[in-house]
Design a protein around this motif. Structure first.
Motif, PDB file in Angstrom:
ATOM      1  N   ALA A  37       0.840  -1.218   0.000  1.00 58.97           N
ATOM      2  CA  ALA A  37       0.000   0.000   0.000  1.00 58.97           C
ATOM      3  C   ALA A  37       0.869   1.261   0.000  1.00 58.97           C
ATOM      4  CB  ALA A  37      -0.930  -0.023   1.224  1.00 58.97           C
ATOM      5  N   ALA A  38       1.968   1.231   0.780  1.00 57.73           N
ATOM      6  CA  ALA A  38       2.872   2.401   0.829  1.00 57.73           C
ATOM      7  C   ALA A  38       3.508   2.668  -0.530  1.00 57.73           C
ATOM      8  CB  ALA A  38       3.945   2.167   1.902  1.00 57.73           C
ATOM      9  N   VAL A  39       3.904   1.598  -1.241  1.00 63.66           N
ATOM     10  CA  VAL A  39       4.518   1.758  -2.567  1.00 63.66           C
ATOM     11  C   VAL A  39       3.515   2.368  -3.547  1.00 63.66           C
ATOM     12  CG1 VAL A  39       5.436   0.505  -4.556  1.00 63.66           C
ATOM     13  CG2 VAL A  39       6.237  -0.050  -2.263  1.00 63.66           C
ATOM     14  N   ALA A  40       2.267   1.870  -3.545  1.00 60.18           N
ATOM     15  CA  ALA A  40       1.242   2.416  -4.449  1.00 60.18           C
ATOM     16  C   ALA A  40       0.986   3.882  -4.157  1.00 60.18           C
ATOM     17  CB  ALA A  40      -0.052   1.594  -4.309  1.00 60.18           C
ATOM     18  N   ASP A  41       0.905   4.231  -2.854  1.00 56.97           N
ATOM     19  CA  ASP A  41       0.680   5.635  -2.485  1.00 56.97           C
ATOM     20  C   ASP A  41       1.837   6.526  -2.924  1.00 56.97           C
ATOM     21  OD1 ASP A  41      -0.902   7.668  -0.986  1.00 56.97           O
ATOM     22  OD2 ASP A  41       0.930   7.712   0.239  1.00 56.97           O
ATOM     23  N   LEU A  42       3.064   6.034  -2.793  1.00 54.02           N
ATOM     24  CA  LEU A  42       4.237   6.822  -3.187  1.00 54.02           C
ATOM     25  C   LEU A  42       4.279   7.042  -4.694  1.00 54.02           C
ATOM     26  CD1 LEU A  42       6.765   8.260  -2.320  1.00 54.02           C
ATOM     27  CD2 LEU A  42       8.004   6.092  -2.429  1.00 54.02           C
ATOM     28  N   LYS A  43       3.869   6.030  -5.452  1.00 55.11           N
ATOM     29  CA  LYS A  43       3.817   6.214  -6.914  1.00 55.11           C
ATOM     30  C   LYS A  43       2.832   7.320  -7.290  1.00 55.11           C
ATOM     31  CE  LYS A  43       5.183   1.551  -8.410  1.00 55.11           C
ATOM     32  NZ  LYS A  43       4.762   0.334  -9.141  1.00 55.11           N
ATOM     33  N   THR A  44       1.681   7.334  -6.636  1.00 51.85           N
ATOM     34  CA  THR A  44       0.687   8.393  -6.912  1.00 51.85           C
ATOM     35  C   THR A  44       1.249   9.770  -6.572  1.00 51.85           C
ATOM     36  OG1 THR A  44      -1.089   6.853  -6.422  1.00 51.85           O
ATOM     37  CG2 THR A  44      -1.642   9.191  -6.421  1.00 51.85           C
ATOM     38  N   GLN A  45       1.935   9.874  -5.421  1.00 49.35           N
ATOM     39  CA  GLN A  45       2.536  11.163  -5.042  1.00 49.35           C
ATOM     40  C   GLN A  45       3.591  11.607  -6.060  1.00 49.35           C
ATOM     41  OE1 GLN A  45       4.030  10.854  -1.067  1.00 49.35           O
ATOM     42  NE2 GLN A  45       2.059  10.324  -0.158  1.00 49.35           N
ATOM     43  N   LEU A  46       4.400  10.657  -6.542  1.00 47.26           N
ATOM     44  CA  LEU A  46       5.431  10.994  -7.546  1.00 47.26           C
ATOM     45  C   LEU A  46       4.805  11.539  -8.825  1.00 47.26           C
ATOM     46  CD1 LEU A  46       7.953   8.031  -7.197  1.00 47.26           C
ATOM     47  CD2 LEU A  46       8.343  10.434  -6.633  1.00 47.26           C
ATOM     48  N   LEU A  47       3.702  10.925  -9.290  1.00 45.67           N
ATOM     49  CA  LEU A  47       3.024  11.386 -10.505  1.00 45.67           C
ATOM     50  C   LEU A  47       2.511  12.811 -10.338  1.00 45.67           C
ATOM     51  CD1 LEU A  47       1.936  10.833 -13.314  1.00 45.67           C
ATOM     52  CD2 LEU A  47      -0.108   9.826 -12.278  1.00 45.67           C
ATOM     53  N   HIS A  48       1.862  13.099  -9.183  1.00 42.11           N
ATOM     54  CA  HIS A  48       1.381  14.469  -8.935  1.00 42.11           C
ATOM     55  C   HIS A  48       2.537  15.467  -8.881  1.00 42.11           C
ATOM     56  CE1 HIS A  48      -2.553  12.970  -8.586  1.00 42.11           C
ATOM     57  NE2 HIS A  48      -2.510  12.532  -7.318  1.00 42.11           N
ATOM     58  N   GLN A  49       3.660  15.060  -8.273  1.00 38.13           N
ATOM     59  CA  GLN A  49       4.819  15.956  -8.167  1.00 38.13           C
ATOM     60  C   GLN A  49       5.396  16.286  -9.544  1.00 38.13           C
ATOM     61  OE1 GLN A  49       5.907  17.325  -5.399  1.00 38.13           O
ATOM     62  NE2 GLN A  49       7.452  18.500  -6.481  1.00 38.13           N
ATOM     63  N   VAL A  50       5.482  15.271 -10.421  1.00 37.41           N
ATOM     64  CA  VAL A  50       5.997  15.493 -11.787  1.00 37.41           C
ATOM     65  C   VAL A  50       5.107  16.476 -12.543  1.00 37.41           C
ATOM     66  CG1 VAL A  50       6.333  14.386 -14.033  1.00 37.41           C
ATOM     67  CG2 VAL A  50       7.235  13.316 -11.971  1.00 37.41           C
ATOM     68  N   GLN A  51       3.765  16.276 -12.439  1.00 38.12           N
ATOM     69  CA  GLN A  51       2.841  17.182 -13.129  1.00 38.12           C
ATOM     70  C   GLN A  51       2.966  18.611 -12.604  1.00 38.12           C
ATOM     71  OE1 GLN A  51      -0.926  15.256 -12.497  1.00 38.12           O
ATOM     72  NE2 GLN A  51      -0.638  13.792 -14.183  1.00 38.12           N
ATOM     73  N   ALA A  52       3.069  18.772 -11.287  1.00 32.80           N
ATOM     74  CA  ALA A  52       3.204  20.123 -10.706  1.00 32.80           C
ATOM     75  C   ALA A  52       4.501  20.781 -11.141  1.00 32.80           C
ATOM     76  CB  ALA A  52       3.131  20.035  -9.176  1.00 32.80           C
ATOM     77  N   ASP A  53       5.603  20.013 -11.162  1.00 34.74           N
ATOM     78  CA  ASP A  53       6.899  20.578 -11.604  1.00 34.74           C
ATOM     79  C   ASP A  53       6.832  21.019 -13.057  1.00 34.74           C
ATOM     80  OD1 ASP A  53       7.874  20.110  -9.120  1.00 34.74           O
ATOM     81  OD2 ASP A  53       9.008  18.302  -9.640  1.00 34.74           O
ATOM     82  N   ALA A  54       6.166  20.225 -13.921  1.00 38.26           N
ATOM     83  CA  ALA A  54       6.057  20.583 -15.341  1.00 38.26           C
ATOM     84  C   ALA A  54       5.266  21.872 -15.518  1.00 38.26           C
ATOM     85  CB  ALA A  54       5.407  19.442 -16.115  1.00 38.26           C
ATOM     86  N   GLU A  55       4.155  22.028 -14.765  1.00 38.46           N
ATOM     87  CA  GLU A  55       3.354  23.256 -14.875  1.00 38.46           C
ATOM     88  C   GLU A  55       4.145  24.480 -14.418  1.00 38.46           C
ATOM     89  OE1 GLU A  55      -0.132  22.513 -12.621  1.00 38.46           O
ATOM     90  OE2 GLU A  55      -0.991  21.078 -14.064  1.00 38.46           O
TER      91      GLU A  55
END
Length: 416
Positions: free
Chosen positions: A48-66
């Motif tokens: 569960a922790a790994v799945a949650d961390l992957k979701t956080q990484l995706l949001h972080q990448v999108q925010a950095d790109a914007e």
């Protein structure tokens, strides 16, 4: 001894043995049940922790790109500012040059009118006033020639400035070009002020000579600024950041297999992401090259379309004032006014016009000679001015031909 044995003791012993076995089995069952579950719970929590961390990484990448896209837009707007200021100065220089040219053209016309008017005859009776009039006329002619040279010099600068502003704006405008345009503005402003003062003087001279009490005219006009603002296109590339996951050392031995699998997945994901970034960058570069090519083609097309529209707007004047140039004949006039027969009737050659010095603003002799050569070759004269003293008419005809030459060639009104 055997006669004294009590059979109840054996029964109790067997019962106790059976109860002990039951308790041992229950104890072993409970140990297996409650000691084996923690491992499964830990694994589920790690997943569960790994799945949650992957979701956080995706949001972080999108925010950095914007954020990076917004920063690039702001940076390009800041880089564009010096070019916008330079184009404003180019428009200002063009307006001042046009005002000075209008003033000197009007001066030539008014001095010619004064020479053939009753006021001019009054001046002729006073030697001092005649000397002043002649000196002023010679000075105006000299200033007009210098202004023509300044206009030719400015034309190349304005083309260079507008072309450069449509290219790479990440670098500041050429300092030498900026300084040259400021020099043009200063010299043209001086000429404009001097010509305005001379207009006021000649108006006053005509008013005094004729006994008029009217107000003096200054012949100062205002020119509209042109703004050339080009929208800045935003481009952004996503940059992914991967974080390493640190497992709890207390359960490292129990989740080693799961950690190894997760590490392998992260490595594979990083490789796929790196490959994707390379493909995105290559595609972005290709799209930029194509966009630059299309933008330049659009700029050239818009420029030619604007030239064609301007030429069509002046078509009546062209047909009237430039009749010998657009009339077709089977004889072509060369730069040295020689005749060359052609297979089909053609309008005048632009290369021959340029080589003949007919467009020289300082001399109307070459203009008259070339026009007469065209007419003598069988072309219509129309309302083309050929009087050497008609400064305004010849000057406007020369400027009209220079302004629309490229569009006239495309329209078949001239040959190259």
């Amino acid at each position: 001894m055997r006669d004294n044995f009590n059979p109840n003791v054996d029964v109790v012993t067997k019962v106790l043995q059976i109860l002990g076995s039951i308790l041992l089995i229950a104890f072993l069952f409970l140990m297996y049940t409650f000691m084996g579950r923690p491992h499964e719970v830990v694994v589920e929590k790690q997943q569960a922790a790994v799945a949650d961390l992957k979701t956080q990484l995706l949001h972080q990448v999108q925010a950095d790109a914007e954020r990076q896209a917004e920063a690039e837009v702001e940076e390009r707007a800041r880089q564009r500012l010096p070019w916008t200021r330079l184009l404003d100065r180019v428009a200002h220089a063009e307006a001042v040059l046009n005002e000075a040219a209008d003033n000197y053209t009007t001066l030539g016309t008014k001095r010619h009118q004064l020479m053939v008017s009753p006021q001019g005859r009054n001046i002729a009776t006073d030697e001092a006033r005649v000397a002043v009039f002649r000196a002023n006329t010679q000075d105006d002619e000299g200033q007009f020639r210098k202004l023509a040279e300044l206009q030719n010099e400015f034309l190349e600068m304005s083309i260079q400035a507008r072309t450069s502003s449509n290219g790479d704006t990440t670098t500041a405008p050429n300092e030498q070009l900026v300084a040259s345009i400021e020099r043009i503005i200063q010299q043209a402003s001086t000429m404009e002020r001097k010509s305005s003062a001379n207009l006021a003087k000649i108006d006053a001279e005509m008013a005094v000579s004729s006994g008029s009490t009217g107000t003096l005219q200054t012949a100062i006009s205002s020119a509209a600024r042109r703004e050339d603002d080009e929208q800045v296109k935003a481009e952004a590339a996503a940059i992914a950041k991967l974080r390493a996951i640190e497992m709890d050392k207390a359960v490292e031995s129990r989740v080693a297999a799961e950690k190894e699998r997760l590490d392998a997945e992260r490595l594979l994901e990083a490789q796929r992401h790196q490959k994707l970034l390379g493909e995105i960058e290559a595609r972005r570069q290709n799209e930029k090259i194509e966009a630059d090519r299309v933008r330049q083609a659009n700029i050239d097309a818009e420029r030619m379309a604007e030239e064609d529209r301007a030429m069509r707007a002046d078509l009546d004047r062209i047909r009237s004032v430039l009749t010998p140039f657009i009339s077709k004949a089977s004889v072509q006039i060369t730069a040295n006014n020689q005749r060359v027969a052609t297979e089909n009737p053609q309008p005048a050659s632009w290369a021959a016009i340029q080589g003949s010095k007919a467009l020289d603003p300082t001399s109307r002799y070459y203009w008259r000679s070339f026009v007469n050569a065209l007419v003598s070759a069988g072309r219509e004269k129309g309302a083309t001015p050929t009087d050497e003293y008609d400064y305004e008419g010849v000057g406007k005809a020369q400027l009209l031909l220079k302004k629309h030459a490229d569009a006239m060639i495309r329209a078949g009104l001239l040959v190259p």
